[in-house]
Every structure is written in structure tokens, then in C-alpha cells.
Scaffold this motif. Structure first.
Motif, mmCIF file in Angstrom:
data_model
loop_
_atom_site.group_PDB
_atom_site.id
_atom_site.type_symbol
_atom_site.label_atom_id
_atom_site.label_comp_id
_atom_site.label_asym_id
_atom_site.label_seq_id
_atom_site.Cartn_x
_atom_site.Cartn_y
_atom_site.Cartn_z
ATOM 1 N N ASP A 8 10.752 -4.366 1.590
ATOM 2 C CA ASP A 8 11.193 -3.048 1.157
ATOM 3 C C ASP A 8 11.067 -2.926 -0.356
ATOM 4 O O ASP A 8 11.852 -3.516 -1.089
ATOM 5 C CB ASP A 8 12.649 -2.834 1.591
ATOM 6 N N ARG A 9 10.048 -2.228 -0.817
ATOM 7 C CA ARG A 9 9.848 -1.922 -2.235
ATOM 8 C C ARG A 9 9.769 -3.164 -3.124
ATOM 9 O O ARG A 9 10.257 -3.164 -4.251
ATOM 10 C CB ARG A 9 10.958 -0.995 -2.737
ATOM 11 N N GLY A 58 6.452 -2.107 3.362
ATOM 12 C CA GLY A 58 6.951 -0.744 3.392
ATOM 13 C C GLY A 58 6.509 0.007 2.153
ATOM 14 O O GLY A 58 5.886 -0.549 1.248
ATOM 15 N N SER A 59 6.839 1.281 2.090
ATOM 16 C CA SER A 59 6.455 2.086 0.929
ATOM 17 C C SER A 59 7.113 1.532 -0.326
ATOM 18 O O SER A 59 8.227 1.014 -0.282
ATOM 19 C CB SER A 59 6.863 3.545 1.135
ATOM 20 N N GLY A 60 6.409 1.643 -1.448
ATOM 21 C CA GLY A 60 6.940 1.173 -2.714
ATOM 22 C C GLY A 60 6.602 -0.258 -3.051
ATOM 23 O O GLY A 60 6.952 -0.740 -4.138
ATOM 24 N N CYS A 61 5.923 -0.963 -2.139
ATOM 25 C CA CYS A 61 5.517 -2.339 -2.431
ATOM 26 C C CYS A 61 4.246 -2.353 -3.283
ATOM 27 O O CYS A 61 3.492 -1.381 -3.325
ATOM 28 C CB CYS A 61 5.257 -3.107 -1.134
ATOM 29 N N LEU A 97 13.479 -8.200 3.507
ATOM 30 C CA LEU A 97 13.721 -8.516 2.097
ATOM 31 C C LEU A 97 13.485 -7.289 1.236
ATOM 32 O O LEU A 97 12.612 -6.467 1.526
ATOM 33 C CB LEU A 97 12.788 -9.645 1.644
ATOM 34 N N GLY A 98 14.255 -7.196 0.133
ATOM 35 C CA GLY A 98 14.209 -5.966 -0.645
ATOM 36 C C GLY A 98 13.763 -6.088 -2.082
ATOM 37 O O GLY A 98 13.445 -7.169 -2.583
ATOM 38 N N ASN A 99 13.774 -4.947 -2.732
ATOM 39 C CA ASN A 99 13.374 -4.788 -4.125
ATOM 40 C C ASN A 99 14.058 -5.801 -5.041
ATOM 41 O O ASN A 99 15.231 -6.118 -4.865
ATOM 42 C CB ASN A 99 13.724 -3.361 -4.559
#
Length: 246
Positions: free
Chosen positions: A108-109, A134-137, A201-203
Motif C-alpha cells: 500500500d503506497r 496498490g496505487s501510489g507504489c 505492508l504500508g507506506n
């Protein structure tokens, strides 16, 4: 072997445009650099269109091979010290499989190219079935992402998609989705090893978005020294992937 000596050559100018995401998106092509990456691409089912090299002989690589001057190689290279070999490859797009099975990593991003590439490399090492951006990567075909994968890109499906849709599909397939969060989460060492799971996993700065954490089966975190800063996302990915699969 053909040769190109001038940086003003039309083909060289066209290939240099692949340094930008716009150029890659418009043409459906991208560049890889270095003997190791070129070899990994050739050993896979990816389409390698042209190899350009400063060496006198490129007979090890089938297909079109072009000898180039040091100046041309420097023009095409995106590293401080060009390695003397660059290849033009066609992009590849994976379609979501009808039946989901195995281990997946959802990002995620995640914006740092090095992190995205390292996570793809780690996912392959952990026998994952695929990675979902996902979007933003960071762009999958960014040169820094590709270098960080160390060739794993050519041996592991990397999907682009809406993470909510993926989470729903994974859960419908009986695959638990584990979000990563420092709040309202269970220590990862309380989970048993599993054949199938998805790791979310995230930003780097903000973590995973709350609506995605809400959609996950359960959220977990890594126990660590409280005096330490939060772990790098690619380091966390490695710890969790191998902990959950072992």
C-alpha cells in the motif's frame, strides 16, 4: 555485430526516453542494465528485444545485439558507473489468477523504489505466489526497483490492482490477510506457520491505510526494542514472510 557510435542516433534517443515513466508507458518497454539482470531476463519468458554492449562479442545473447561506444553506453545508463551492457525489454502484465493459492504480499503506497524491489526479491526467496502493487507504489519498471529485485522481477508475478478487491478475493479463497500496524494488533510471534497467507505492508511514513486494516483478517506487529525506530518496510517484510512460513 552492428555498431552505434553516436548518442544522436535515433534509436538511442528513443531508448533514452525509457528512463521516464511516461516513455515506458507509451512504448510498453523498459531498460535493464548489467550482465546479471540481462542473463536473468534471458532465462525467463520475458521478451528481450535488443542487447547493447561495449564488449566486442555479445554472442552469448541471442537476438539483436548492438555494439555501442562508451559515450552511448553512458547515455543509456542510469548508474554512476555503467556496467557495459543494457537491454531493451517489453513490459509484461500479469492478470489475476482465477484461483488464488499460496502466499502473497500486498503493498500500500510503498514509494521508495529500493524498498519495492527488495520486497519483490524477498518474496521470491520466501516462495511467495506473487506481489500486488496498490496505487501510489513506485513504478515497477523504475530502474532502481529493477536493480533492487536482483532479477527476481523476471521470476515472480507482480500484479497491479485495487487492494480492497484483492483482500476480498483472498479472503473468499480462504487465505487470511494480515495487516501490519502498531495499534490494535497481535505480536507476530503468536501466529503459527501457515502454507497460505497474504501480508499487507504500508507506506514508509504512514503505514497501511485504516480502511485496508479494517478489511484485513487480522493485524500484527513485530516486537522490538522500544528505543528503536520502526523497522524499514522491506526489513519487516523479510521478518514476517519467513516467520509466518517457517
Amino acid at each position: 555485430m552492428k555498431r552505434i557510435e553516436s548518442v544522436k542516433n535515433e534509436r538511442i534517443k528513443a531508448w533514452k526516453k525509457l528512463h521516464s515513466k511516461k516513455g515506458r508507458d507509451q512504448t510498453g518497454r523498459f531498460l535493464i542494465e548489467g550482465e546479471h539482470l540481462v542473463e536473468e531476463a534471458w532465462k525467463s519468458d520475458w521478451k528481450v528485444e535488443t542487447v547493447l554492449t561495449t564488449a566486442d562479442d555479445a554472442s552469448l545473447f541471442p537476438g539483436e545485439c548492438i555494439g555501442v561506444s562508451e559515450a552511448v553506453m553512458k547515455e543509456l545508463s542510469e548508474t554512476k558507473s555503467p556496467q557495459g551492457i543494457v537491454a531493451v525489454c517489453q513490459k509484461k502484465q500479469w492478470h489475476t489468477p482465477e484461483r488464488l493459492k499460496g502466499r502473497f504480499v500486498l503493498l500500500d503506497r510503498v514509494q521508495d523504489p529500493g524498498n519495492v524491489g527488495t520486497i519483490i526479491r524477498t518474496a521470491l526467496a520466501a516462495d511467495a505466489a506473487g506481489v500486488v502493487l496498490g496505487s501510489g507504489c513506485a513504478d515497477l519498471f523504475n530502474a532502481k526497483v529493477i536493480r533492487a529485485t536482483q532479477g527476481a522481477l523476471f521470476h515472480l508475478p507482480v500484479y497491479m490492482g485495487d487492494l480492497v478487491t484483492w483482500i476480498e478475493a483472498l479472503k473468499e479463497s480462504g487465505i487470511p490477510v494480515y495487516g501490519t500496524s502498531l495499534q490494535d494488533a497481535t505480536p507476530h510471534d503468536q501466529f503459527h506457520s501457515q502454507e497460505q497467507f497474504a501480508l499487507l505492508l504500508g507506506n514508509e511514513g504512514e503505514g497501511v491505510q485504516s480502511h485496508l486494516l479494517d478489511a484485513a483478517t487480522e493485524n500484527l506487529f513485530i516486537r522490538q526494542n522500544r528505543k528503536a525506530e520502526s523497522l524499514n518496510v522491506s526489513v519487516a517484510a523479510g521478518i514476517l514472510l519467513f516467520a509466518l512460513k517457517s
